[in-house]
Design a protein around this motif. Structure first.
Motif, PDB file in Angstrom:
ATOM      1  N   THR A 155       0.833  -1.201   0.000  1.00  0.00           N
ATOM      2  CA  THR A 155       0.000   0.000   0.000  1.00  0.00           C
ATOM      3  C   THR A 155       0.862   1.244   0.000  1.00  0.00           C
ATOM      4  O   THR A 155       2.030   1.205   0.406  1.00  0.00           O
ATOM      5  CB  THR A 155      -0.947   0.027   1.227  1.00  0.00           C
ATOM      6  OG1 THR A 155      -1.925   1.056   1.044  1.00  0.00           O
ATOM      7  CG2 THR A 155      -0.174   0.317   2.508  1.00  0.00           C
ATOM      8  N   LYS A 156       0.284   2.352  -0.458  1.00  0.00           N
ATOM      9  CA  LYS A 156       0.966   3.650  -0.445  1.00  0.00           C
ATOM     10  C   LYS A 156       0.308   4.525   0.612  1.00  0.00           C
ATOM     11  O   LYS A 156      -0.915   4.659   0.647  1.00  0.00           O
ATOM     12  CB  LYS A 156       0.873   4.328  -1.812  1.00  0.00           C
ATOM     13  CG  LYS A 156       1.557   5.700  -1.842  1.00  0.00           C
ATOM     14  CD  LYS A 156       1.558   6.281  -3.250  1.00  0.00           C
ATOM     15  CE  LYS A 156       0.193   6.745  -3.668  1.00  0.00           C
ATOM     16  NZ  LYS A 156       0.227   7.497  -4.952  1.00  0.00           N
ATOM     17  N   ILE A 157       1.118   5.132   1.463  1.00  0.00           N
ATOM     18  CA  ILE A 157       0.604   6.039   2.493  1.00  0.00           C
ATOM     19  C   ILE A 157       1.219   7.403   2.282  1.00  0.00           C
ATOM     20  O   ILE A 157       2.445   7.562   2.263  1.00  0.00           O
ATOM     21  CB  ILE A 157       0.925   5.514   3.908  1.00  0.00           C
ATOM     22  CG1 ILE A 157       0.280   4.132   4.100  1.00  0.00           C
ATOM     23  CG2 ILE A 157       0.446   6.494   4.967  1.00  0.00           C
ATOM     24  CD1 ILE A 157       0.467   3.550   5.487  1.00  0.00           C
ATOM     25  N   GLU A 158       0.351   8.406   2.103  1.00  0.00           N
ATOM     26  CA  GLU A 158       0.808   9.773   1.851  1.00  0.00           C
ATOM     27  C   GLU A 158       1.007  10.527   3.158  1.00  0.00           C
ATOM     28  O   GLU A 158       0.334  10.241   4.156  1.00  0.00           O
ATOM     29  CB  GLU A 158      -0.207  10.514   0.979  1.00  0.00           C
ATOM     30  CG  GLU A 158      -0.323   9.938  -0.424  1.00  0.00           C
ATOM     31  CD  GLU A 158      -1.335  10.695  -1.266  1.00  0.00           C
ATOM     32  OE1 GLU A 158      -2.196  11.370  -0.669  1.00  0.00           O
ATOM     33  OE2 GLU A 158      -1.252  10.607  -2.504  1.00  0.00           O
ATOM     34  N   LEU A 159       1.908  11.483   3.110  1.00  0.00           N
ATOM     35  CA  LEU A 159       2.223  12.260   4.306  1.00  0.00           C
ATOM     36  C   LEU A 159       0.997  13.018   4.810  1.00  0.00           C
ATOM     37  O   LEU A 159       0.729  13.062   6.006  1.00  0.00           O
ATOM     38  CB  LEU A 159       3.357  13.247   4.000  1.00  0.00           C
ATOM     39  CG  LEU A 159       3.852  14.096   5.177  1.00  0.00           C
ATOM     40  CD1 LEU A 159       4.362  13.212   6.311  1.00  0.00           C
ATOM     41  CD2 LEU A 159       4.954  15.037   4.700  1.00  0.00           C
ATOM     42  N   LYS A 201      -3.895 -13.906  14.320  1.00  0.00           N
ATOM     43  CA  LYS A 201      -3.202 -13.718  15.597  1.00  0.00           C
ATOM     44  C   LYS A 201      -2.615 -12.318  15.761  1.00  0.00           C
ATOM     45  O   LYS A 201      -2.132 -11.980  16.838  1.00  0.00           O
ATOM     46  CB  LYS A 201      -2.100 -14.772  15.737  1.00  0.00           C
ATOM     47  CG  LYS A 201      -2.645 -16.196  15.790  1.00  0.00           C
ATOM     48  CD  LYS A 201      -1.526 -17.212  15.926  1.00  0.00           C
ATOM     49  CE  LYS A 201      -2.078 -18.635  15.979  1.00  0.00           C
ATOM     50  NZ  LYS A 201      -0.997 -19.644  16.098  1.00  0.00           N
ATOM     51  N   GLY A 202      -2.623 -11.509  14.683  1.00  0.00           N
ATOM     52  CA  GLY A 202      -2.094 -10.155  14.793  1.00  0.00           C
ATOM     53  C   GLY A 202      -1.350  -9.731  13.541  1.00  0.00           C
ATOM     54  O   GLY A 202      -1.334 -10.434  12.523  1.00  0.00           O
ATOM     55  N   THR A 203      -0.720  -8.565  13.631  1.00  0.00           N
ATOM     56  CA  THR A 203       0.017  -8.032  12.487  1.00  0.00           C
ATOM     57  C   THR A 203       1.434  -8.579  12.453  1.00  0.00           C
ATOM     58  O   THR A 203       2.056  -8.806  13.484  1.00  0.00           O
ATOM     59  CB  THR A 203       0.077  -6.494  12.555  1.00  0.00           C
ATOM     60  OG1 THR A 203       0.635  -6.098  13.817  1.00  0.00           O
ATOM     61  CG2 THR A 203      -1.308  -5.896  12.416  1.00  0.00           C
ATOM     62  N   GLU A 284      -7.354   1.180   8.636  1.00  0.00           N
ATOM     63  CA  GLU A 284      -7.163   1.396  10.067  1.00  0.00           C
ATOM     64  C   GLU A 284      -5.829   2.091  10.329  1.00  0.00           C
ATOM     65  O   GLU A 284      -5.741   3.032  11.131  1.00  0.00           O
ATOM     66  CB  GLU A 284      -7.208   0.055  10.795  1.00  0.00           C
ATOM     67  CG  GLU A 284      -6.874   0.108  12.274  1.00  0.00           C
ATOM     68  CD  GLU A 284      -7.996   0.637  13.136  1.00  0.00           C
ATOM     69  OE1 GLU A 284      -7.732   0.964  14.310  1.00  0.00           O
ATOM     70  OE2 GLU A 284      -9.129   0.728  12.633  1.00  0.00           O
ATOM     71  N   LEU A 285      -4.794   1.642   9.643  1.00  0.00           N
ATOM     72  CA  LEU A 285      -3.463   2.233   9.815  1.00  0.00           C
ATOM     73  C   LEU A 285      -3.457   3.691   9.381  1.00  0.00           C
ATOM     74  O   LEU A 285      -2.916   4.562  10.085  1.00  0.00           O
ATOM     75  CB  LEU A 285      -2.433   1.436   9.004  1.00  0.00           C
ATOM     76  CG  LEU A 285      -1.006   1.997   8.990  1.00  0.00           C
ATOM     77  CD1 LEU A 285      -0.416   2.003  10.399  1.00  0.00           C
ATOM     78  CD2 LEU A 285      -0.120   1.198   8.032  1.00  0.00           C
ATOM     79  N   LYS A 286      -4.046   3.997   8.241  1.00  0.00           N
ATOM     80  CA  LYS A 286      -4.036   5.369   7.720  1.00  0.00           C
ATOM     81  C   LYS A 286      -4.785   6.322   8.645  1.00  0.00           C
ATOM     82  O   LYS A 286      -4.389   7.476   8.811  1.00  0.00           O
ATOM     83  CB  LYS A 286      -4.625   5.383   6.311  1.00  0.00           C
ATOM     84  CG  LYS A 286      -3.713   4.694   5.295  1.00  0.00           C
ATOM     85  CD  LYS A 286      -4.361   4.560   3.936  1.00  0.00           C
ATOM     86  CE  LYS A 286      -3.452   3.789   2.980  1.00  0.00           C
ATOM     87  NZ  LYS A 286      -4.049   3.591   1.637  1.00  0.00           N
ATOM     88  N   GLU A 306       4.991   2.063  14.109  1.00  0.00           N
ATOM     89  CA  GLU A 306       4.510   2.030  15.496  1.00  0.00           C
ATOM     90  C   GLU A 306       3.021   1.711  15.550  1.00  0.00           C
ATOM     91  O   GLU A 306       2.589   0.866  16.341  1.00  0.00           O
ATOM     92  CB  GLU A 306       4.778   3.384  16.167  1.00  0.00           C
ATOM     93  CG  GLU A 306       6.246   3.658  16.434  1.00  0.00           C
ATOM     94  CD  GLU A 306       6.479   5.050  17.010  1.00  0.00           C
ATOM     95  OE1 GLU A 306       7.650   5.389  17.284  1.00  0.00           O
ATOM     96  OE2 GLU A 306       5.494   5.796  17.185  1.00  0.00           O
ATOM     97  N   GLU A 307       2.254   2.376  14.713  1.00  0.00           N
ATOM     98  CA  GLU A 307       0.798   2.174  14.745  1.00  0.00           C
ATOM     99  C   GLU A 307       0.404   0.803  14.205  1.00  0.00           C
ATOM    100  O   GLU A 307      -0.573   0.209  14.658  1.00  0.00           O
ATOM    101  CB  GLU A 307       0.093   3.283  13.951  1.00  0.00           C
ATOM    102  CG  GLU A 307       0.216   4.661  14.577  1.00  0.00           C
ATOM    103  CD  GLU A 307      -0.383   4.718  15.980  1.00  0.00           C
ATOM    104  OE1 GLU A 307      -1.348   3.974  16.264  1.00  0.00           O
ATOM    105  OE2 GLU A 307       0.129   5.505  16.805  1.00  0.00           O
ATOM    106  N   TRP A 308       1.158   0.292  13.233  1.00  0.00           N
ATOM    107  CA  TRP A 308       0.885  -1.048  12.702  1.00  0.00           C
ATOM    108  C   TRP A 308       1.051  -2.091  13.795  1.00  0.00           C
ATOM    109  O   TRP A 308       0.231  -3.007  13.935  1.00  0.00           O
ATOM    110  CB  TRP A 308       1.816  -1.328  11.531  1.00  0.00           C
ATOM    111  CG  TRP A 308       1.653  -2.677  10.889  1.00  0.00           C
ATOM    112  CD1 TRP A 308       2.493  -3.745  11.021  1.00  0.00           C
ATOM    113  CD2 TRP A 308       0.605  -3.094  10.005  1.00  0.00           C
ATOM    114  NE1 TRP A 308       2.033  -4.812  10.274  1.00  0.00           N
ATOM    115  CE2 TRP A 308       0.878  -4.433   9.641  1.00  0.00           C
ATOM    116  CE3 TRP A 308      -0.524  -2.478   9.490  1.00  0.00           C
ATOM    117  CZ2 TRP A 308       0.054  -5.164   8.781  1.00  0.00           C
ATOM    118  CZ3 TRP A 308      -1.351  -3.191   8.635  1.00  0.00           C
ATOM    119  CH2 TRP A 308      -1.062  -4.522   8.288  1.00  0.00           C
TER     120      TRP A 308
END
Length: 340
Positions: A155-159, A201-203, A284-286, A306-308
């Protein structure tokens, strides 16, 4: 289709007077140039109520006849993208002139709402058939099967990605007060590509992709992140790896690497992001990252990782436990895109 104008009171009285004088319906119609059916209706009303004027009605008559409404509904069912102007033109050609507001109200009264069309991947016939086969093949799988799947994607996450959708409480004429605005920059202020995975079980690990990813880089990512994630999540024996049909994923060298490492790969239908629950985790992460408002790409990478890692295992488990609902939705929509 359009309704005719009501006859004047004088004309109604003349019709009744001629009838009293013994003149027949057809002759009255010819003399006064009024339809025979209208003549009959006026005389019946006179005989029954002894009046020539229309009785009071509970409101203004509808501008669009039932036939016109039926035509509108048939049009929007067959072509949902039809505009109100096009509907107005169709009705006008049939003899009824109405404004766009009336058309909108009529459609809303019949259960239709104007909404933005959802953007979904282009699905060709082969894609639809593959999605239906996948859904039918796995519909009866027990939850324990899905607990053994390690889902992955990029995925791409923008600032400044989701910051632009923030809501504020403000007074009238204060829209451009600096406190009520969200600063934006072109192209989102830069972005970072990530590869990630998760299971019930999680990320797993979240890896930043630097540069353009090719097959060699992808296999390195799998070596350094997929295998450690499987160990950390205690996937045990018999776990299944999911990735889409990107050419880098289906290259012969990649298939050989997966086979050499004894990794079983799930057969996946192309163009099916709605079948991959990791898409929900990306969202959720974004949202989590936007709340922390990173100011540069270095902060963005740190905060993303950190959030992931903070996403609760319970969130991941819920996505997997409810997976069969996605399959049911695909079957219900005959293989086409679903709300997931």
């Amino acid at each position: 289709m359009g309704k005719t104008k009501e006859l004047s009171q004088d004309l109604r009285v003349r019709i009744v007077d001629l009838h009293k004088a013994g003149m027949g319906y057809k002759k009255i119609s010819k003399v006064l140039d009024v339809k025979v059916t209208t003549i009959g209706a006026i005389i019946r009303k006179f005989k029954e109520y002894n009046m020539t004027i229309n009785r009071p009605r509970p409101g203004a008559p509808k501008k669009i006849s039932p036939r016109g409404v039926a035509m509108m509904l048939r049009t929007v069912r067959n072509r949902p993208a039809t505009t109100r102007q096009e509907l107005a033109n169709d009705l006008k050609a049939a003899g009824t002139t109405v404004c766009k507001e009336t058309l909108g109200n009529t459609l809303r009264n019949n259960g239709f709402t104007s909404c933005s069309a959802r953007k979904v991947p282009l699905l060709k016939r082969a894609h639809v058939e593959a999605r239906l086969k996948y859904a039918n093949d796995h519909l009866k799988d027990e939850p324990s099967y899905w607990e053994k799947v390690l889902w992955s994607d990029e995925t791409k996450i923008e600032l400044f990605g989701l910051n632009s959708t923030r809501h504020v409480w403000r007074k009238k004429n204060a829209a451009y007060d600096p406190k009520n605005t969200v600063p934006t920059v072109k192209h989102g202020g830069g972005s970072i590509m990530f590869w990630g995975c998760f299971s019930a079980k999680g990320t797993g690990l979240l890896h930043r992709i630097t540069g353009k990813m090719d097959g060699t880089m992808y296999r390195t990512i799998l070596r350094d992140n997929l295998l450690p994630s499987a160990r950390d999540l205690k996937m045990g024996r018999g776990w299944v790896f999911q990735h889409d049909n990107d050419p880098k994923h289906t290259a012969k060298a990649t298939k050989d690497w997966l086979k050499k490492n004894h990794i079983k790969v799930m057969e996946w239908p192309s163009q099916s992001p709605d079948l991959n629950p990791i898409e929900n985790l990306w969202r959720e992460l974004k949202v989590r990252v936007a709340k922390r408002q990173p100011t540069n790409l270095h902060d963005l990478e740190r905060i993303c990782k950190e959030e992931w890692a903070k996403i609760p295992p319970g969130v991941c488990a819920k996505l997997v436990v409810n997976y069969n609902k996605r399959l049911t939705a695909v079957l219900a929509n005959k293989g086409f895109a679903t709300k997931y």
